[in-house]
Design a protein around this motif. Structure first.
Motif, PDB file in Angstrom:
ATOM      1  N   ASN A  18      38.057  39.723  32.808  1.00  0.00           N
ATOM      2  CA  ASN A  18      37.709  40.269  34.560  1.00  0.00           C
ATOM      3  C   ASN A  18      37.319  41.344  35.478  1.00  0.00           C
ATOM      4  OD1 ASN A  18      38.137  38.098  37.498  1.00  0.00           O
ATOM      5  ND2 ASN A  18      40.029  38.696  37.696  1.00  0.00           N
ATOM      6  N   VAL A  19      38.249  42.326  35.203  1.00  0.00           N
ATOM      7  CA  VAL A  19      37.655  43.926  35.778  1.00  0.00           C
ATOM      8  C   VAL A  19      37.416  44.245  34.872  1.00  0.00           C
ATOM      9  CG1 VAL A  19      37.408  43.182  38.770  1.00  0.00           C
ATOM     10  CG2 VAL A  19      39.127  44.606  36.997  1.00  0.00           C
ATOM     11  N   ASP A  52      34.247  46.093  42.427  1.00  0.00           N
ATOM     12  CA  ASP A  52      35.476  45.576  42.747  1.00  0.00           C
ATOM     13  C   ASP A  52      36.150  46.846  44.024  1.00  0.00           C
ATOM     14  OD1 ASP A  52      37.028  43.114  42.794  1.00  0.00           O
ATOM     15  OD2 ASP A  52      38.514  45.196  41.669  1.00  0.00           O
ATOM     16  N   LYS A  78      33.115  43.778  38.184  1.00  0.00           N
ATOM     17  CA  LYS A  78      33.319  42.206  38.042  1.00  0.00           C
ATOM     18  C   LYS A  78      31.710  41.373  37.815  1.00  0.00           C
ATOM     19  CE  LYS A  78      34.655  41.129  43.020  1.00  0.00           C
ATOM     20  NZ  LYS A  78      35.015  40.488  44.234  1.00  0.00           N
TER      21      LYS A  78
END
Length: 164
Positions: A18-19, A52, A78
């Motif tokens: 996701n990140v 992000d 991200k």
């Protein structure tokens, strides 16, 4: 933009994590930090990833974090919407058309003990692609598979791409 194996790995990694940040990606793959940073910049310029925002991350957002919440001490990245859409298209046909190294040899390397064995299996001249596979950090100077190569193929297998 032509996606190099490092670009492909980072996109797949960010889909799963996701990140994440450059230093952690470099540490996990055993790649040079500068190489990872350059690849992240390439992907940002192409609009496939973005920074992000915010000063803290919850574990629900950063799937590879162990703590419930962490304060950001790095620049986190991200997937962008464009990156998400590209990831959805990656399948075996896409790899055959877009992988920067010969797909047949790449796939043979998954099954083989080393680069020399893979070349023999698909009847390629070993010297023809050795430098290219070495340049992309898929093999070591002795022809063994790198940790990066193993992680990339594991990510592709997670996408149900049959590399065997």
């Amino acid at each position: 933009m032509q996606l190099l194996p490092i670009h492909l790995y980072i996109l797949l990694h960010l889909k799963k994590a996701n990140v994440d940040y450059a230093k952690m990606i470099a540490k996990m793959t055993e790649l040079d930090l500068e190489l990872v940073k350059t690849a992240l910049e390439d992907l940002m310029k192409a609009g496939l990833i973005e920074r992000d925002q915010g000063s803290a991350l919850k574990r629900s957002k950063a799937k590879f974090k162990k703590a419930f919440e962490v304060h950001k001490h790095h620049t986190y990245y991200k997937l962008s919407r464009k990156g998400e859409l590209l990831i959805r298209r990656i399948d075996e046909r896409w790899l055959k058309e877009n992988l920067t190294v010969p797909y047949k040899l790449f796939k043979a390397l998954v099954r083989a003990e080393d680069f020399k064995s893979a070349c023999k299996e698909v009847e390629f001249d070993e010297s023809e692609f050795f430098e290219e596979f070495l340049l992309h950090r898929l093999i070591t100077p002795t022809g063994k598979k790198t940790k990066f190569f193993k992680m990339l193929t594991a990510m592709l297998s997670d996408r149900l791409i049959d590399l065997r």
